[in-house]
Write an enzyme that holds these catalytic residues in place. Structure first.
Site, PDB file in Angstrom:
ATOM      1  CD  GLN B  30      -1.029  -0.971   3.562  1.00  0.00           C
ATOM      2  OE1 GLN B  30      -2.248  -0.984   3.517  1.00  0.00           O
ATOM      3  NE2 GLN B  30      -0.340  -1.638   4.468  1.00  0.00           N
ATOM      4  CD  GLU B 105       0.245  -4.315   9.623  1.00  0.00           C
ATOM      5  OE1 GLU B 105      -0.718  -3.991  10.339  1.00  0.00           O
ATOM      6  OE2 GLU B 105       0.198  -4.288   8.367  1.00  0.00           O
ATOM      7  CG  ASP B 156      -6.519  -2.556  14.546  1.00  0.00           C
ATOM      8  OD1 ASP B 156      -7.190  -1.805  13.811  1.00  0.00           O
ATOM      9  OD2 ASP B 156      -5.602  -2.158  15.283  1.00  0.00           O
ATOM     10  CG  ASP B 159     -11.982   0.925   4.746  1.00  0.00           C
ATOM     11  OD1 ASP B 159     -12.447   0.819   5.896  1.00  0.00           O
ATOM     12  OD2 ASP B 159     -11.685   2.012   4.235  1.00  0.00           O
TER      13      ASP B 159
END
Lengths: 284, 284
Positions: B30, B105, B156, B159
């Site tokens: 990202q 993560e 957590d 979107d």
């Protein structure tokens, strides 16, 4: 694309697209602008601040009205201070048991423009036989109103700047207390806890009301088009507690269809975050 | 003045001022951008969407963690999927009774950048002996994790687009169910009911989880910098009900100072507006 933009703080702003600006005028009281877009439908601003739009007006108008009726289902006489768009009156008039509603809006042009452009809130209000419309100053009206003449006062005001200022004073709340019956309830547009300027207004309003009414609570709801989306009403009362005296079953008998409010949410709305509780205590 | 602007829908956008853009990089997963302003402090975005800012991160991070602990105060092993900023881990680690926290993560750069620029969330996490950091795909991690190895899973995530997409699948939630102990709880980032696109995500996530877990609830909170300010978590569980099994007195014994969460608000947060209830039922 045209954008209406509102500053929520010095470093935050919020924008809504519109296709057409359908009216713009300056009255002796304020600047009124009407816009029309797709997602939010028709909306209007006062002095550049979002007041009502077709997408989420139901949240504000349900939440200013129904918690008081679920606490005291026997409300007969209601005074609305401000509320010129008609949405608050619309929700009150859904109670067949209500006998009279007096709406005191200082700026008649708001109501006339909403009749024309926002029938979802203002349509049918003037024609309703139980409705009395007064276009005058709210403080002046309550000063001359008789003692113990209303069961419920709804302060549906703008922010406490310019035209709304006199409505956030101790004098005004004292007159409201006098004008309310012995079991009267006051609901006050209480601003918001998140951005500093609004939080200061919240604290000031709460402090004044707490000084006058024996029972005071604050409740919250999600109002996405108001600054931060976290908005509050103050609940002040002479005898009723909005949680201890909640008449959930009686309220359900009214069979009022709501899109936001329900009696479980009623209880939940009074459960405030710690930082809001602390700000309210800090302001007292 | 420089403005970071996020589209909340086709006709709505939200902007925050910043003084300085302090980092910008594209990882294999990202686009990550860090900004610094006065009111919101340091904040970062992923693919242009607000993730964490210093002004209101406490709301999101308290609300993803504390309701589960107030329902089951005996949680010992916690799995965090996503949460690379460290804020969720920070809140979990406040419980001295927690024995191990695994944070998975996918994008290590988020965590490294937050260590550098957002110590309020990421500071001290890596040094904490109870903490295990894994930089890999969350779905891949749960697939290989042993049965019944965690008391609590906190999803957590971003979107459900691009990198977060695999976390909003039935397969993922089924693996979570398997990996949870017999009294395990899953908390899921559940999006928002107000804008159409987010409401569709909310419905889809809720439907999938309801298909798998016997007890499912949704709770809400005010998160001003996320679209509409009205944000949700899903609470899914094998045996505990977040209201019937709320252990308010036990939770208070932890003596954890919170700025948003409290056990009254816990009850209130599960009381949803009618339009949200109806959308959730409609999605089932």
């Amino acid at each position: 694309m045209n954008w209406y933009t509102e500053s929520w703080s010095d470093e935050c702003k919020f924008s809504i697209a519109y296709d057409e600006k359908i009216n713009s005028e300056k009255t002796p009281f304020q600047q009124i602008d009407f816009y029309k877009g797709k997602e939010f439908g028709t909306f209007f601003t006062l002095d550049g601040l979002m007041m009502v739009n077709e997408k989420d007006e139901f949240i504000y108008h349900e939440m200013i009205v129904h918690p008081a009726f679920a606490t005291n289902p026997n409300i007969k006489r209601v005074l609305i201070i401000g509320g010129g768009d008609g949405g608050t009156a619309r929700e009150v008039l859904r109670y067949k048991s209500v006998e009279e509603v007096v709406m005191v809006e200082i700026d008649e042009r708001i109501f006339r423009l909403c009749q024309k452009y926002l029938p979802v809130t203002a349509g049918g209000i003037e024609e309703e036989p139980r409705m009395t419309l007064k276009f005058e100053d709210g403080l002046a009206y309550v000063k001359k109103a008789p003692d113990a003449s209303f069961d419920l006062i709804l302060v549906d005001s703008t922010d406490p700047i310019s035209v709304g200022e006199g409505l956030f004073t101790i004098e005004f709340y004292q007159e409201c207390y006098r004008v309310l019956r012995n079991d009267g309830i006051l609901i006050n547009q209480h601003e918001s806890p998140y951005f500093t300027e609004y939080a200061e207004n919240m604290k000031r309003a709460h402090k004044k009301i707490k000084h006058i009414f024996p029972i005071t609570h604050v409740y919250q709801y999600h109002m996405p088009t108001y600054p931060s989306g976290h908005w509050l009403f103050g609940f002040a009362s002479k005898v009723y507690d909005p949680l201890l005296d909640l008449h959930a079953e009686d309220w359900k008998k009214f069979k009022i269809q709501t899109k936001y409010y329900n009696t479980e949410l009623h209880r939940g709305a009074f459960c405030l975050p710690n930082y809001v509780r602390e700000a309210l205590v800090d302001g007292e």
